[in-house]
Scaffold this active site. Structure first.
Site, short mmCIF file in Angstrom:
data_model
loop_
_atom_site.label_atom_id
_atom_site.label_comp_id
_atom_site.label_asym_id
_atom_site.label_seq_id
_atom_site.Cartn_x
_atom_site.Cartn_y
_atom_site.Cartn_z
N ASP A 23 -10.26 -63.31 -75.65
CA ASP A 23 -10.44 -64.73 -75.93
C ASP A 23 -10.59 -64.85 -77.45
O ASP A 23 -11.56 -64.35 -78.01
CB ASP A 23 -11.69 -65.21 -75.20
CG ASP A 23 -12.07 -66.65 -75.49
OD1 ASP A 23 -11.52 -67.26 -76.45
OD2 ASP A 23 -12.95 -67.17 -74.78
N ILE A 24 -9.65 -65.48 -78.10
CA ILE A 24 -9.65 -65.55 -79.56
C ILE A 24 -10.92 -66.19 -80.12
O ILE A 24 -11.34 -65.88 -81.23
CB ILE A 24 -8.38 -66.27 -80.08
CG1 ILE A 24 -8.16 -65.95 -81.58
CG2 ILE A 24 -8.43 -67.77 -79.80
CD1 ILE A 24 -6.78 -66.33 -82.09
N ASN A 37 -1.75 -78.73 -82.90
CA ASN A 37 -0.72 -79.77 -82.90
C ASN A 37 -0.78 -80.47 -84.26
O ASN A 37 -1.66 -80.20 -85.07
CB ASN A 37 -0.92 -80.75 -81.73
CG ASN A 37 -2.26 -81.46 -81.77
OD1 ASN A 37 -2.68 -81.96 -82.82
ND2 ASN A 37 -2.94 -81.50 -80.65
N GLY A 45 -4.83 -75.63 -74.21
CA GLY A 45 -4.63 -74.22 -74.49
C GLY A 45 -5.57 -73.68 -75.56
O GLY A 45 -6.76 -74.00 -75.59
N VAL A 46 -5.03 -72.86 -76.45
CA VAL A 46 -5.81 -72.24 -77.53
C VAL A 46 -6.47 -73.32 -78.38
O VAL A 46 -7.66 -73.20 -78.75
CB VAL A 46 -4.91 -71.34 -78.40
CG1 VAL A 46 -5.63 -70.88 -79.66
CG2 VAL A 46 -4.42 -70.14 -77.61
N ASP A 47 -5.74 -74.35 -78.71
CA ASP A 47 -6.25 -75.44 -79.55
C ASP A 47 -7.52 -76.04 -78.95
O ASP A 47 -8.56 -76.17 -79.62
CB ASP A 47 -5.15 -76.50 -79.70
CG ASP A 47 -5.43 -77.54 -80.77
OD1 ASP A 47 -6.35 -77.36 -81.58
OD2 ASP A 47 -4.68 -78.53 -80.81
N SER A 130 2.97 -71.29 -80.35
CA SER A 130 4.09 -72.03 -79.75
C SER A 130 4.56 -71.53 -78.39
O SER A 130 5.52 -72.07 -77.84
CB SER A 130 5.30 -72.10 -80.71
OG SER A 130 5.07 -73.03 -81.74
N GLY A 132 2.89 -71.56 -75.50
CA GLY A 132 2.32 -72.28 -74.37
C GLY A 132 3.16 -73.49 -74.04
O GLY A 132 4.37 -73.39 -73.79
N TYR A 134 4.47 -75.59 -75.85
CA TYR A 134 5.60 -75.80 -76.77
C TYR A 134 6.84 -75.02 -76.34
O TYR A 134 7.92 -75.23 -76.88
CB TYR A 134 5.21 -75.46 -78.20
CG TYR A 134 4.39 -76.53 -78.89
CD1 TYR A 134 3.78 -77.58 -78.20
CD2 TYR A 134 4.20 -76.49 -80.25
CE1 TYR A 134 3.02 -78.55 -78.85
CE2 TYR A 134 3.45 -77.46 -80.92
CZ TYR A 134 2.87 -78.48 -80.20
OH TYR A 134 2.13 -79.44 -80.85
#
Length: 186
Positions: A23-24, A37, A45-47, A130, A132, A134
């Site tokens: 997990d980042i 974005n 997601g990650v964001d 990008s 996910g 995207y």
């Protein structure tokens, strides 16, 4: 999930490149990169995970940045994250590969490294930008990520001693491991 053991590691000059499944938001690095974005105000997601873990102060800092162009990146503090900074990189939406997506994705990695150097950071963690919602093909994205970072680090000393390609799933890590092999890093 904290700083998992690397699945593979290689040296490029004085820098160690690693692939990990983790997990980042748990990585204790100078910076983690957010697959952001264009608004920089959070998403899925990650964001979304980074914004939730960092807390509301991250959103307030991002509001002051005025968004970010695709292929570019901006930096904030990490707030409640173990990482001291977040580098928000805006990757391209995949449109079949004929609209400059490869170069825009490579630009995210180059710009993030440039920001790390400008802020005298020595360690950085990248997600699979990008890949996910995207829709960027993950194998292609991994080759661009690893190839761009390795080329940038080989071209000139950056003062970065550790780069982690942090993958949420083993399947994404496998694409990065294959990219290491394709580039003769493994």
């Amino acid at each position: 999930m904290t700083d998992a053991m690397p699945l593979i590691a290689a040296e490029v000059g004085a820098t160690v490149l690693e692939v990990r499944v983790a997990d980042i938001t748990t990585l204790e690095l100078d910076a983690i990169v957010n697959a952001a974005n264009r608004s920089l105000l959070g998403g899925g997601g990650v964001d979304g995970a980074i914004h939730r873990a960092a807390g509301e102060d991250l959103r307030a800092a991002c509001e002051k940045l005025g968004g970010c162009a695709t292929g570019a990146a901006k930096i904030t503090r990490g707030y409640r994250l173990p990482a001291r900074h977040v580098i928000h990189a805006v990757g391209p939406v995949w449109n079949g590969g004929g609209q400059g997506e490869d170069e825009l994705l490579a630009s995210c990695y180059r710009t993030a490294l440039d920001l790390a150097v400008a802020h005298r950071l020595s360690s950085i963690g990248f997600p699979a930008i990008s890949t996910g919602i995207y829709g960027f093909p993950p194998d292609r994205a991994a080759r661009i990520a690893v190839g761009t970072v390795a080329a940038e680090l080989a071209a000139a000393p950056h003062g970065i001693d550790r780069v982690v390609f942090c993958c949420f799933a083993r399947s994404a890590a496998d694409h990065h491991i294959a990219a290491f092999a394709d580039l003769a890093l493994a």
